[in-house]
Design an enzyme around this catalytic site. Sequence first.
Site, PDB file in Angstrom:
ATOM      1  N   THR A 120       2.948 -14.868  -1.734  1.00  0.00           N
ATOM      2  CA  THR A 120       4.269 -14.431  -1.248  1.00  0.00           C
ATOM      3  C   THR A 120       4.725 -15.417  -0.173  1.00  0.00           C
ATOM      4  O   THR A 120       3.955 -15.757   0.731  1.00  0.00           O
ATOM      5  CB  THR A 120       4.168 -13.007  -0.670  1.00  0.00           C
ATOM      6  N   LYS A 208      10.829 -10.509  -5.116  1.00  0.00           N
ATOM      7  CA  LYS A 208       9.533  -9.991  -4.658  1.00  0.00           C
ATOM      8  C   LYS A 208       9.688  -9.263  -3.314  1.00  0.00           C
ATOM      9  O   LYS A 208       9.294  -8.119  -3.146  1.00  0.00           O
ATOM     10  CB  LYS A 208       8.547 -11.161  -4.523  1.00  0.00           C
ATOM     11  N   GLY A 257       5.113  11.643   5.211  1.00  0.00           N
ATOM     12  CA  GLY A 257       3.838  11.721   5.924  1.00  0.00           C
ATOM     13  C   GLY A 257       3.807  10.736   7.075  1.00  0.00           C
ATOM     14  O   GLY A 257       4.827  10.511   7.742  1.00  0.00           O
ATOM     15  N   CYS A 264       1.038  -5.491   3.259  1.00  0.00           N
ATOM     16  CA  CYS A 264       2.278  -5.993   2.649  1.00  0.00           C
ATOM     17  C   CYS A 264       3.535  -5.344   3.232  1.00  0.00           C
ATOM     18  O   CYS A 264       4.347  -6.026   3.860  1.00  0.00           O
ATOM     19  CB  CYS A 264       2.228  -5.779   1.151  1.00  0.00           C
ATOM     20  N   ARG A 331      -6.000  -2.849   6.975  1.00  0.00           N
ATOM     21  CA  ARG A 331      -4.932  -3.615   7.630  1.00  0.00           C
ATOM     22  C   ARG A 331      -3.707  -2.736   7.878  1.00  0.00           C
ATOM     23  O   ARG A 331      -3.187  -2.108   6.973  1.00  0.00           O
ATOM     24  CB  ARG A 331      -4.566  -4.845   6.784  1.00  0.00           C
TER      25      ARG A 331
HETATM   26  C1  UGA Z   1       2.694  -3.130  -2.081  1.00  0.00           C
HETATM   27  C2  UGA Z   1       3.652  -2.971  -3.276  1.00  0.00           C
HETATM   28  O1  UGA Z   1       3.644  -1.602  -3.723  1.00  0.00           O
HETATM   29  C3  UGA Z   1       3.231  -3.881  -4.441  1.00  0.00           C
HETATM   30  O2  UGA Z   1       4.165  -3.767  -5.509  1.00  0.00           O
HETATM   31  C4  UGA Z   1       3.198  -5.334  -3.939  1.00  0.00           C
HETATM   32  O3  UGA Z   1       2.802  -6.236  -4.960  1.00  0.00           O
HETATM   33  C5  UGA Z   1       2.212  -5.418  -2.781  1.00  0.00           C
HETATM   34  O4  UGA Z   1       2.633  -4.518  -1.723  1.00  0.00           O
HETATM   35  C6  UGA Z   1       2.212  -6.846  -2.279  1.00  0.00           C
HETATM   36  O5  UGA Z   1       3.223  -7.307  -1.747  1.00  0.00           O
HETATM   37  O6  UGA Z   1       1.236  -7.571  -2.520  1.00  0.00           O
HETATM   38  P1  UGA Z   1       0.259  -2.151  -1.462  1.00  0.00           P
HETATM   39  O7  UGA Z   1       0.439  -2.757  -0.117  1.00  0.00           O
HETATM   40  O8  UGA Z   1      -1.020  -2.347  -2.183  1.00  0.00           O
HETATM   41  O9  UGA Z   1       1.407  -2.671  -2.488  1.00  0.00           O
HETATM   42  O10 UGA Z   1       0.439  -0.584  -1.255  1.00  0.00           O
HETATM   43  P2  UGA Z   1       1.469   0.544  -1.721  1.00  0.00           P
HETATM   44  O11 UGA Z   1       0.931   1.279  -2.863  1.00  0.00           O
HETATM   45  O12 UGA Z   1       2.835  -0.029  -1.841  1.00  0.00           O
HETATM   46  O13 UGA Z   1       1.419   1.528  -0.451  1.00  0.00           O
HETATM   47  C7  UGA Z   1       1.839   1.066   0.837  1.00  0.00           C
HETATM   48  C8  UGA Z   1       1.804   2.182   1.832  1.00  0.00           C
HETATM   49  O14 UGA Z   1       2.859   3.112   1.606  1.00  0.00           O
HETATM   50  C9  UGA Z   1       0.524   2.997   1.875  1.00  0.00           C
HETATM   51  O15 UGA Z   1       0.126   3.161   3.216  1.00  0.00           O
HETATM   52  C10 UGA Z   1       0.910   4.340   1.262  1.00  0.00           C
HETATM   53  O16 UGA Z   1       0.148   5.404   1.761  1.00  0.00           O
HETATM   54  C11 UGA Z   1       2.361   4.440   1.714  1.00  0.00           C
HETATM   55  N1  UGA Z   1       3.187   5.326   0.871  1.00  0.00           N
HETATM   56  C12 UGA Z   1       3.365   5.039  -0.439  1.00  0.00           C
HETATM   57  C13 UGA Z   1       3.823   6.418   1.447  1.00  0.00           C
HETATM   58  O17 UGA Z   1       3.680   6.684   2.657  1.00  0.00           O
HETATM   59  N2  UGA Z   1       4.615   7.205   0.662  1.00  0.00           N
HETATM   60  C14 UGA Z   1       4.805   6.952  -0.650  1.00  0.00           C
HETATM   61  O18 UGA Z   1       5.570   7.708  -1.296  1.00  0.00           O
HETATM   62  C15 UGA Z   1       4.178   5.846  -1.207  1.00  0.00           C
END
Ligand code: UGA
Length: 474
Positions: A120, A208, A257, A264, A331
Amino acid sequence: MRITVVGLGYVGLVSAAGLTTWNHDVVGLEVDRTRLDALARGETPLFEPGLDGLLEEATRTGRLRYTDSVESSVPQAQVVIIAVGTHDGSGGWQTETIRAALQAIVPAMAPDAVLTIRSTLPPEFVPEIVGLAHRLREEVGAERVPVLTNPEFTRESTAVADFLQPDRVVIGILDDPVGRGVRALKRVYRLVDAPILVLPAADAGMAKLGANLFLATKISFANELATLCEAFGADVDAVVHAMSFDPRIGGSFLRAGIGFGGSCLPNQVAMTIRSSREAGLPTPLLGAVDGVNRGQRVRFVDRMSRMLDGLAGRRVALLGLTFKPGTDDLRDAPALTIARDLIDLGADVVAYDPMPNARVRAAALVPGLQVVASVQAALADADAAGLLTEWPEFAALDWGSVRSLMRGTVVLDGRNALSPDAMQAAGFDYAGFGRRIPAAEPRSLAGRPAITSHDGDVLSEIASAATGAAAGKS
Ligand code: UGA
Protein backbone atom coordinates in the site's frame (compact mmCIF):
# COMPACT_ATOMS: atom_id res chain seq x y z
CA MET A 1 4.90 -18.03 -14.85
CA ARG A 2 8.06 -17.39 -12.87
CA ILE A 3 7.26 -14.86 -10.16
CA THR A 4 9.46 -13.41 -7.43
CA VAL A 5 7.73 -11.92 -4.40
CA VAL A 6 9.88 -9.47 -2.45
CA GLY A 7 9.04 -9.30 1.27
CA LEU A 8 7.39 -12.20 3.06
CA GLY A 9 5.19 -10.42 5.60
CA TYR A 10 1.40 -10.93 5.69
CA VAL A 11 0.81 -9.66 2.18
CA GLY A 12 3.91 -11.16 0.55
CA LEU A 13 3.69 -14.59 2.12
CA VAL A 14 -0.01 -15.03 1.44
CA SER A 15 0.50 -13.80 -2.14
CA ALA A 16 3.52 -16.05 -2.71
CA ALA A 17 1.74 -19.13 -1.42
CA GLY A 18 -1.53 -18.24 -3.16
CA LEU A 19 0.15 -17.72 -6.53
CA THR A 20 1.42 -21.31 -6.50
CA THR A 21 -2.17 -22.61 -6.46
CA TRP A 22 -2.53 -21.09 -9.94
CA ASN A 23 0.49 -23.11 -11.09
CA HIS A 24 3.03 -20.31 -10.95
CA ASP A 25 6.60 -20.99 -9.85
CA VAL A 26 7.28 -18.57 -7.05
CA VAL A 27 10.41 -17.49 -5.22
CA GLY A 28 10.00 -15.56 -1.98
CA LEU A 29 12.82 -13.09 -1.44
CA GLU A 30 13.23 -12.05 2.19
CA VAL A 31 16.10 -10.32 3.99
CA ASP A 32 15.05 -11.32 7.52
CA ARG A 33 17.10 -14.44 8.28
CA THR A 34 14.96 -15.50 11.24
CA ARG A 35 11.90 -15.49 9.05
CA LEU A 36 13.68 -17.35 6.26
CA ASP A 37 15.02 -19.97 8.67
CA ALA A 38 11.54 -20.51 10.09
CA LEU A 39 10.13 -20.96 6.59
CA ALA A 40 12.96 -23.34 5.68
CA ARG A 41 12.06 -25.46 8.74
CA GLY A 42 8.48 -25.62 7.50
CA GLU A 43 7.22 -23.20 10.15
CA THR A 44 4.80 -20.39 9.33
CA PRO A 45 6.30 -17.24 10.85
CA LEU A 46 2.95 -15.52 11.30
CA PHE A 47 -0.51 -16.59 12.34
CA GLU A 48 -3.01 -16.63 9.53
CA PRO A 49 -5.73 -19.27 9.32
CA GLY A 50 -5.23 -21.57 6.32
CA LEU A 51 -1.73 -20.33 5.53
CA ASP A 52 0.03 -23.37 7.04
CA GLY A 53 -1.75 -25.73 4.69
CA LEU A 54 -1.17 -23.51 1.69
CA LEU A 55 2.56 -23.24 2.42
CA GLU A 56 2.85 -26.96 3.02
CA GLU A 57 1.22 -27.71 -0.30
CA ALA A 58 3.34 -25.11 -2.10
CA THR A 59 6.51 -26.61 -0.68
CA ARG A 60 5.35 -30.16 -1.44
CA THR A 61 4.72 -29.34 -5.10
CA GLY A 62 8.07 -27.56 -5.28
CA ARG A 63 6.39 -24.43 -6.61
CA LEU A 64 7.58 -22.19 -3.76
CA ARG A 65 11.09 -21.65 -2.53
CA TYR A 66 12.64 -18.97 -0.34
CA THR A 67 15.89 -17.10 -0.57
CA ASP A 68 17.69 -13.98 0.57
CA SER A 69 19.68 -13.80 -2.65
CA VAL A 70 18.71 -11.29 -5.33
CA GLU A 71 20.94 -13.04 -7.87
CA SER A 72 19.20 -16.37 -7.50
CA SER A 73 15.67 -14.98 -7.59
CA VAL A 74 15.31 -11.76 -9.58
CA PRO A 75 17.03 -12.22 -12.98
CA GLN A 76 14.93 -15.33 -13.69
CA ALA A 77 11.57 -13.75 -12.83
CA GLN A 78 9.00 -12.76 -15.45
CA VAL A 79 7.10 -10.78 -12.83
CA VAL A 80 8.58 -9.23 -9.70
CA ILE A 81 6.07 -8.33 -7.00
CA ILE A 82 7.20 -5.95 -4.25
CA ALA A 83 5.29 -6.53 -1.03
CA VAL A 84 7.41 -4.83 1.64
CA GLY A 85 5.80 -2.97 4.55
CA THR A 86 5.05 0.74 4.19
CA HIS A 87 3.71 1.59 7.67
CA ASP A 88 6.22 2.90 10.17
CA GLY A 89 4.44 1.30 13.12
CA SER A 90 3.52 4.61 14.75
CA GLY A 91 0.86 6.02 12.48
CA GLY A 92 3.05 7.17 9.60
CA TRP A 93 4.01 6.00 6.15
CA GLN A 94 7.51 4.83 5.42
CA THR A 95 8.76 4.64 1.86
CA GLU A 96 12.38 3.76 2.61
CA THR A 97 11.44 0.08 2.46
CA ILE A 98 10.16 0.47 -1.12
CA ARG A 99 13.14 2.58 -2.18
CA ALA A 100 15.57 0.01 -0.73
CA ALA A 101 13.73 -2.87 -2.40
CA LEU A 102 13.72 -1.08 -5.77
CA GLN A 103 17.43 -0.30 -5.49
CA ALA A 104 18.26 -3.94 -4.80
CA ILE A 105 15.86 -5.49 -7.28
CA VAL A 106 15.32 -3.29 -10.34
CA PRO A 107 18.90 -3.36 -11.72
CA ALA A 108 18.85 -7.18 -11.59
CA MET A 109 15.56 -7.65 -13.47
CA ALA A 110 15.49 -9.30 -16.89
CA PRO A 111 14.71 -6.91 -19.79
CA ASP A 112 11.38 -8.66 -20.49
CA ALA A 113 10.27 -8.74 -16.85
CA VAL A 114 7.51 -6.68 -15.24
CA LEU A 115 7.77 -4.76 -11.98
CA THR A 116 4.69 -4.70 -9.75
CA ILE A 117 4.21 -2.94 -6.43
CA ARG A 118 1.67 -4.64 -4.17
CA SER A 119 2.49 -2.69 -0.99
CA THR A 120 0.00 0.00 0.00
CA LEU A 121 1.50 3.32 -1.08
CA PRO A 122 1.09 6.90 0.09
CA PRO A 123 -0.61 8.60 -2.90
CA GLU A 124 2.03 11.33 -3.05
CA PHE A 125 4.81 8.75 -3.40
CA VAL A 126 3.33 6.90 -6.39
CA PRO A 127 4.72 9.18 -9.15
CA GLU A 128 8.25 8.92 -7.69
CA ILE A 129 8.39 5.19 -8.25
CA VAL A 130 8.57 5.31 -12.05
CA GLY A 131 11.38 7.86 -12.06
CA LEU A 132 13.34 5.79 -9.56
CA ALA A 133 12.80 2.53 -11.46
CA HIS A 134 13.84 4.08 -14.79
CA ARG A 135 16.92 5.71 -13.26
CA LEU A 136 18.00 2.40 -11.71
CA ARG A 137 17.70 0.69 -15.11
CA GLU A 138 19.63 3.45 -16.85
CA GLU A 139 22.44 3.24 -14.29
CA VAL A 140 23.14 -0.35 -15.33
CA GLY A 141 22.53 0.35 -19.01
CA ALA A 142 19.40 -1.81 -19.08
CA GLU A 143 16.11 -1.28 -20.91
CA ARG A 144 13.17 0.08 -18.97
CA VAL A 145 10.69 -2.40 -17.55
CA PRO A 146 6.94 -1.85 -17.24
CA VAL A 147 5.98 -0.60 -13.79
CA LEU A 148 2.56 -1.46 -12.35
CA THR A 149 0.79 -1.59 -9.04
CA ASN A 150 -1.50 -4.32 -7.77
CA PRO A 151 -3.04 -3.27 -4.45
CA GLU A 152 -4.31 -6.00 -2.16
CA PHE A 153 -7.62 -6.15 -0.34
CA THR A 154 -6.95 -9.05 2.00
CA ARG A 155 -8.03 -8.98 5.62
CA GLU A 156 -6.07 -10.58 8.41
CA SER A 157 -7.78 -13.80 9.52
CA THR A 158 -9.33 -14.34 6.06
CA ALA A 159 -6.30 -13.38 3.95
CA VAL A 160 -6.00 -16.75 2.23
CA ALA A 161 -9.60 -16.83 1.03
CA ASP A 162 -9.47 -13.13 0.17
CA PHE A 163 -6.42 -13.78 -2.03
CA LEU A 164 -7.72 -16.93 -3.70
CA GLN A 165 -11.29 -15.69 -4.23
CA PRO A 166 -11.00 -11.91 -4.47
CA ASP A 167 -13.97 -9.63 -5.18
CA ARG A 168 -11.84 -7.80 -7.71
CA VAL A 169 -8.27 -7.60 -8.93
CA VAL A 170 -6.97 -4.07 -9.42
CA ILE A 171 -4.05 -3.38 -11.74
CA GLY A 172 -2.59 0.12 -11.69
CA ILE A 173 -0.52 1.37 -14.61
CA LEU A 174 2.48 3.52 -13.75
CA ASP A 175 4.43 2.99 -16.95
CA ASP A 176 3.42 0.39 -19.50
CA PRO A 177 3.70 1.96 -22.94
CA VAL A 178 2.92 -1.15 -25.02
CA GLY A 179 0.71 -2.97 -22.54
CA ARG A 180 3.21 -5.75 -21.82
CA GLY A 181 2.88 -5.29 -18.07
CA VAL A 182 -0.91 -5.47 -18.05
CA ARG A 183 -0.84 -8.57 -20.26
CA ALA A 184 1.61 -10.25 -17.86
CA LEU A 185 -0.48 -9.44 -14.78
CA LYS A 186 -3.64 -10.66 -16.50
CA ARG A 187 -1.82 -13.95 -17.07
CA VAL A 188 -0.83 -14.06 -13.39
CA TYR A 189 -4.53 -13.82 -12.46
CA ARG A 190 -5.93 -15.77 -15.39
CA LEU A 191 -7.50 -18.45 -13.17
CA VAL A 192 -9.20 -15.96 -10.88
CA ASP A 193 -12.95 -15.68 -11.12
CA ALA A 194 -13.26 -11.93 -10.46
CA PRO A 195 -13.33 -8.72 -12.48
CA ILE A 196 -9.85 -7.45 -13.37
CA LEU A 197 -9.85 -3.66 -13.30
CA VAL A 198 -7.06 -1.89 -15.14
CA LEU A 199 -6.64 1.71 -14.00
CA PRO A 200 -4.05 4.46 -13.91
CA ALA A 201 -1.89 3.83 -10.81
CA ALA A 202 -3.19 6.96 -9.07
CA ASP A 203 -6.73 5.60 -9.35
CA ALA A 204 -5.69 2.10 -8.29
CA GLY A 205 -3.97 3.48 -5.19
CA MET A 206 -6.95 5.63 -4.26
CA ALA A 207 -9.27 2.67 -4.87
CA LYS A 208 -7.31 0.75 -2.23
CA LEU A 209 -7.12 3.63 0.21
CA GLY A 210 -10.70 4.66 -0.50
CA ALA A 211 -11.97 1.17 0.34
CA ASN A 212 -10.27 1.22 3.74
CA LEU A 213 -11.33 4.81 4.48
CA PHE A 214 -14.92 3.92 3.62
CA LEU A 215 -14.87 0.81 5.82
CA ALA A 216 -13.51 2.94 8.68
CA THR A 217 -16.24 5.49 8.03
CA LYS A 218 -18.91 2.80 8.19
CA ILE A 219 -17.65 1.60 11.57
CA SER A 220 -17.49 5.10 13.04
CA PHE A 221 -20.94 5.79 11.62
CA ALA A 222 -22.24 2.63 13.32
CA ASN A 223 -20.66 3.77 16.57
CA GLU A 224 -22.24 7.20 16.36
CA LEU A 225 -25.54 5.57 15.48
CA ALA A 226 -25.13 3.40 18.58
CA THR A 227 -24.77 6.53 20.69
CA LEU A 228 -27.94 7.95 19.14
CA CYS A 229 -29.72 4.65 19.76
CA GLU A 230 -28.76 4.80 23.42
CA ALA A 231 -29.98 8.37 23.71
CA PHE A 232 -33.32 7.64 22.04
CA GLY A 233 -34.03 4.21 23.48
CA ALA A 234 -33.40 2.25 20.28
CA ASP A 235 -31.34 -0.87 19.77
CA VAL A 236 -28.46 -0.56 17.28
CA ASP A 237 -28.46 -4.25 16.32
CA ALA A 238 -32.12 -4.09 15.31
CA VAL A 239 -31.63 -0.73 13.61
CA VAL A 240 -28.66 -1.91 11.53
CA HIS A 241 -30.46 -5.14 10.69
CA ALA A 242 -33.44 -3.19 9.37
CA MET A 243 -31.14 -0.81 7.44
CA SER A 244 -29.22 -3.70 5.88
CA PHE A 245 -32.16 -4.71 3.67
CA ASP A 246 -31.53 -1.58 1.63
CA PRO A 247 -29.09 -2.78 -1.02
CA ARG A 248 -27.58 0.70 -1.14
CA ILE A 249 -26.48 0.28 2.47
CA GLY A 250 -25.81 -3.40 3.17
CA GLY A 251 -25.14 -4.76 6.63
CA SER A 252 -21.39 -5.31 6.80
CA PHE A 253 -18.91 -3.24 8.79
CA LEU A 254 -21.69 -1.66 10.82
CA ARG A 255 -20.99 -3.50 14.07
CA ALA A 256 -20.84 -1.05 16.94
CA GLY A 257 -18.43 -1.37 19.85
CA ILE A 258 -14.95 -0.23 20.80
CA GLY A 259 -14.07 0.60 17.21
CA PHE A 260 -11.48 -0.37 14.66
CA GLY A 261 -7.87 -1.28 15.32
CA GLY A 262 -5.16 -3.14 13.45
CA SER A 263 -2.35 -2.03 11.20
CA CYS A 264 -4.50 -0.80 8.33
CA LEU A 265 -7.69 1.11 9.11
CA PRO A 266 -6.49 3.38 11.96
CA ASN A 267 -3.14 4.02 10.29
CA GLN A 268 -4.55 4.77 6.91
CA VAL A 269 -7.15 7.15 8.32
CA ALA A 270 -4.48 8.92 10.39
CA MET A 271 -1.92 9.01 7.60
CA THR A 272 -4.43 10.34 5.09
CA ILE A 273 -5.41 13.11 7.49
CA ARG A 274 -1.76 13.91 8.06
CA SER A 275 -0.68 14.00 4.43
CA SER A 276 -3.80 15.95 3.44
CA ARG A 277 -3.05 18.50 6.14
CA GLU A 278 0.49 18.83 4.83
CA ALA A 279 -0.95 19.42 1.36
CA GLY A 280 -3.32 22.06 2.78
CA LEU A 281 -6.42 19.93 2.16
CA PRO A 282 -9.12 19.73 4.81
CA THR A 283 -10.49 16.26 5.62
CA PRO A 284 -13.24 16.98 8.16
CA LEU A 285 -15.03 13.70 7.57
CA LEU A 286 -11.92 11.60 8.19
CA GLY A 287 -11.10 13.69 11.25
CA ALA A 288 -14.51 12.78 12.64
CA VAL A 289 -14.08 9.10 11.72
CA ASP A 290 -10.82 9.03 13.66
CA GLY A 291 -12.24 11.02 16.58
CA VAL A 292 -15.31 8.79 16.95
CA ASN A 293 -13.11 5.71 16.76
CA ARG A 294 -10.65 6.86 19.43
CA GLY A 295 -13.57 8.06 21.53
CA GLN A 296 -15.08 4.56 21.65
CA ARG A 297 -12.08 3.33 23.65
CA VAL A 298 -12.53 6.14 26.14
CA ARG A 299 -16.23 5.49 26.28
CA PHE A 300 -15.58 1.87 27.21
CA VAL A 301 -13.40 2.91 30.15
CA ASP A 302 -15.86 5.58 31.17
CA ARG A 303 -18.76 3.16 31.06
CA MET A 304 -16.86 0.54 33.00
CA SER A 305 -16.05 3.15 35.61
CA ARG A 306 -19.72 4.10 35.87
CA MET A 307 -20.89 0.52 36.10
CA LEU A 308 -18.43 -0.16 38.92
CA ASP A 309 -18.92 3.21 40.62
CA GLY A 310 -15.23 3.94 40.17
CA LEU A 311 -12.29 1.85 39.10
CA ALA A 312 -9.79 2.21 41.94
CA GLY A 313 -9.05 -1.17 43.47
CA ARG A 314 -11.54 -2.98 41.22
CA ARG A 315 -10.48 -6.18 39.55
CA VAL A 316 -11.39 -6.04 35.88
CA ALA A 317 -11.06 -9.08 33.60
CA LEU A 318 -10.44 -8.24 29.96
CA LEU A 319 -11.45 -10.89 27.46
CA GLY A 320 -9.50 -10.57 24.23
CA LEU A 321 -6.43 -8.51 23.37
CA THR A 322 -5.97 -8.83 19.59
CA PHE A 323 -7.49 -6.18 17.33
CA LYS A 324 -9.98 -8.74 16.04
CA PRO A 325 -10.51 -12.49 16.30
CA GLY A 326 -8.59 -14.93 14.11
CA THR A 327 -5.27 -13.12 14.40
CA ASP A 328 -2.50 -12.70 16.95
CA ASP A 329 -1.96 -9.11 15.84
CA LEU A 330 -1.92 -6.44 18.56
CA ARG A 331 -1.15 -3.46 16.35
CA ASP A 332 -3.33 -0.56 17.48
CA ALA A 333 -5.56 -3.03 19.29
CA PRO A 334 -8.23 -1.10 21.23
CA ALA A 335 -7.66 -3.55 24.09
CA LEU A 336 -4.18 -2.17 24.76
CA THR A 337 -5.36 1.45 25.08
CA ILE A 338 -8.26 0.35 27.26
CA ALA A 339 -6.04 -1.77 29.50
CA ARG A 340 -3.60 1.14 29.97
CA ASP A 341 -6.40 3.56 30.81
CA LEU A 342 -8.06 1.17 33.27
CA ILE A 343 -4.71 0.59 35.00
CA ASP A 344 -4.04 4.35 35.14
CA LEU A 345 -7.38 4.80 36.86
CA GLY A 346 -6.42 2.34 39.57
CA ALA A 347 -8.04 -0.87 38.35
CA ASP A 348 -6.40 -4.21 38.84
CA VAL A 349 -6.50 -5.53 35.28
CA VAL A 350 -6.15 -9.16 34.31
CA ALA A 351 -6.45 -10.22 30.69
CA TYR A 352 -6.84 -13.36 28.66
CA ASP A 353 -6.60 -13.91 24.92
CA PRO A 354 -6.67 -17.29 23.18
CA MET A 355 -3.44 -16.45 21.31
CA PRO A 356 -0.51 -17.26 23.65
CA ASN A 357 2.00 -14.96 21.93
CA ALA A 358 -0.48 -12.08 21.97
CA ARG A 359 -0.69 -12.53 25.75
CA VAL A 360 3.08 -12.43 26.13
CA ARG A 361 3.45 -9.34 23.92
CA ALA A 362 0.54 -7.54 25.58
CA ALA A 363 2.11 -8.05 29.00
CA ALA A 364 5.32 -6.47 27.69
CA LEU A 365 3.47 -3.58 26.04
CA VAL A 366 1.20 -2.64 28.95
CA PRO A 367 2.99 -2.11 32.25
CA GLY A 368 0.94 -3.46 35.14
CA LEU A 369 -1.24 -5.71 32.99
CA GLN A 370 -1.52 -9.24 34.29
CA VAL A 371 -2.12 -11.87 31.65
CA VAL A 372 -3.32 -15.36 32.42
CA ALA A 373 -3.51 -18.56 30.41
CA SER A 374 -7.23 -19.31 30.79
CA VAL A 375 -10.42 -17.36 30.61
CA GLN A 376 -11.50 -18.81 33.95
CA ALA A 377 -8.33 -17.53 35.63
CA ALA A 378 -9.07 -14.06 34.27
CA LEU A 379 -12.67 -14.10 35.47
CA ALA A 380 -12.00 -15.59 38.92
CA ASP A 381 -12.87 -13.01 41.60
CA ALA A 382 -13.29 -10.24 39.02
CA ASP A 383 -15.58 -7.36 39.86
CA ALA A 384 -16.24 -6.88 36.17
CA ALA A 385 -15.56 -8.48 32.82
CA GLY A 386 -14.95 -6.49 29.64
CA LEU A 387 -15.18 -8.24 26.30
CA LEU A 388 -12.77 -6.59 23.86
CA THR A 389 -12.29 -9.14 21.07
CA GLU A 390 -15.19 -11.28 19.92
CA TRP A 391 -13.40 -14.63 19.95
CA PRO A 392 -16.13 -17.28 19.58
CA GLU A 393 -15.05 -19.00 22.79
CA PHE A 394 -16.22 -16.00 24.83
CA ALA A 395 -19.74 -16.15 23.44
CA ALA A 396 -19.68 -19.93 23.99
CA LEU A 397 -18.79 -19.64 27.70
CA ASP A 398 -21.26 -21.01 30.20
CA TRP A 399 -21.96 -17.60 31.66
CA GLY A 400 -24.14 -19.15 34.39
CA SER A 401 -20.99 -20.81 35.80
CA VAL A 402 -18.94 -17.68 35.17
CA ARG A 403 -21.37 -15.83 37.41
CA SER A 404 -20.31 -17.93 40.41
CA LEU A 405 -16.64 -17.55 39.47
CA MET A 406 -16.76 -13.76 39.52
CA ARG A 407 -17.02 -11.55 42.57
CA GLY A 408 -19.11 -8.90 40.82
CA THR A 409 -21.84 -8.91 38.22
CA VAL A 410 -20.72 -6.28 35.71
CA VAL A 411 -20.13 -7.36 32.11
CA LEU A 412 -19.36 -4.70 29.53
CA ASP A 413 -19.44 -6.05 26.01
CA GLY A 414 -17.19 -3.94 23.78
CA ARG A 415 -18.10 -5.93 20.67
CA ASN A 416 -21.83 -6.53 21.17
CA ALA A 417 -21.01 -10.21 20.94
CA LEU A 418 -23.01 -11.62 23.85
CA SER A 419 -26.76 -12.05 24.13
CA PRO A 420 -28.16 -9.34 26.44
CA ASP A 421 -31.10 -11.58 27.38
CA ALA A 422 -28.88 -14.55 28.23
CA MET A 423 -26.50 -12.36 30.21
CA GLN A 424 -29.30 -10.82 32.20
CA ALA A 425 -30.85 -14.22 32.76
CA ALA A 426 -27.49 -15.40 34.13
CA GLY A 427 -27.65 -12.57 36.66
CA PHE A 428 -25.28 -10.08 35.09
CA ASP A 429 -25.45 -6.34 35.04
CA TYR A 430 -24.79 -6.31 31.30
CA ALA A 431 -24.18 -3.45 28.89
CA GLY A 432 -23.04 -3.22 25.30
CA PHE A 433 -22.83 -0.33 22.84
CA GLY A 434 -26.11 1.04 21.52
CA ARG A 435 -28.01 -1.96 22.81
CA ARG A 436 -31.31 -1.62 24.61
CA ILE A 437 -31.03 -3.24 28.00
CA PRO A 438 -34.47 -2.91 29.61
CA ALA A 439 -33.48 -3.47 33.20
CA ALA A 440 -30.29 -1.39 33.16
CA GLU A 441 -30.36 1.50 35.60
CA PRO A 442 -28.96 4.94 34.77
CA ARG A 443 -25.89 5.77 36.79
CA SER A 444 -24.90 9.14 38.08
CA LEU A 445 -21.87 10.87 36.62
CA ALA A 446 -21.62 13.34 39.48
CA GLY A 447 -18.34 13.61 41.30
CA ARG A 448 -16.37 11.42 38.92
CA PRO A 449 -13.08 12.70 37.55
CA ALA A 450 -12.89 13.18 33.77
CA ILE A 451 -11.43 10.18 31.98
CA THR A 452 -8.25 10.92 30.12
CA SER A 453 -6.69 8.53 27.69
CA HIS A 454 -3.33 7.45 26.39
CA ASP A 455 -4.57 8.54 23.01
CA GLY A 456 -4.58 12.24 23.75
CA ASP A 457 -6.59 15.11 25.18
CA VAL A 458 -9.08 15.40 22.37
CA LEU A 459 -10.48 12.10 23.52
CA SER A 460 -11.67 13.34 26.85
CA GLU A 461 -13.71 15.96 25.00
CA ILE A 462 -15.22 13.35 22.76
CA ALA A 463 -15.78 11.07 25.69
CA SER A 464 -17.52 13.68 27.76
CA ALA A 465 -19.73 14.63 24.82
CA ALA A 466 -20.42 10.97 24.22
CA THR A 467 -20.98 10.27 27.89
CA GLY A 468 -23.40 13.15 28.05
CA ALA A 469 -25.46 11.55 25.32
CA ALA A 470 -25.23 8.15 26.90
CA ALA A 471 -25.71 9.23 30.47
CA GLY A 472 -29.28 8.00 30.72
CA LYS A 473 -28.38 4.47 29.64
CA SER A 474 -26.40 1.34 30.45
C1 UGA B 1 -8.51 -4.13 6.44
C2 UGA B 1 -9.50 -4.22 5.27
O1 UGA B 1 -10.74 -4.81 5.72
C3 UGA B 1 -8.93 -5.08 4.13
O2 UGA B 1 -9.84 -5.09 3.03
C4 UGA B 1 -7.59 -4.47 3.68
O3 UGA B 1 -6.99 -5.22 2.64
C5 UGA B 1 -6.65 -4.44 4.88
O4 UGA B 1 -7.25 -3.65 5.94
C6 UGA B 1 -5.35 -3.81 4.43
O5 UGA B 1 -5.33 -2.63 4.10
O6 UGA B 1 -4.35 -4.53 4.29
P1 UGA B 1 -7.86 -5.74 8.50
O7 UGA B 1 -7.03 -4.62 9.02
O8 UGA B 1 -7.28 -7.11 8.45
O9 UGA B 1 -8.35 -5.44 6.98
O10 UGA B 1 -9.14 -5.82 9.44
P2 UGA B 1 -10.71 -5.60 9.29
O11 UGA B 1 -11.39 -6.88 9.14
O12 UGA B 1 -10.98 -4.54 8.28
O13 UGA B 1 -11.07 -5.03 10.75
C7 UGA B 1 -10.50 -3.80 11.21
C8 UGA B 1 -11.06 -3.43 12.55
O14 UGA B 1 -12.41 -3.00 12.44
C9 UGA B 1 -11.05 -4.53 13.60
O15 UGA B 1 -10.55 -4.00 14.81
C10 UGA B 1 -12.51 -4.92 13.75
O16 UGA B 1 -12.82 -5.39 15.03
C11 UGA B 1 -13.19 -3.58 13.48
N1 UGA B 1 -14.59 -3.70 13.02
C12 UGA B 1 -14.86 -4.34 11.86
C13 UGA B 1 -15.60 -3.10 13.75
O17 UGA B 1 -15.36 -2.49 14.81
N2 UGA B 1 -16.88 -3.18 13.29
C14 UGA B 1 -17.19 -3.83 12.15
O18 UGA B 1 -18.39 -3.84 11.78
C15 UGA B 1 -16.17 -4.41 11.42
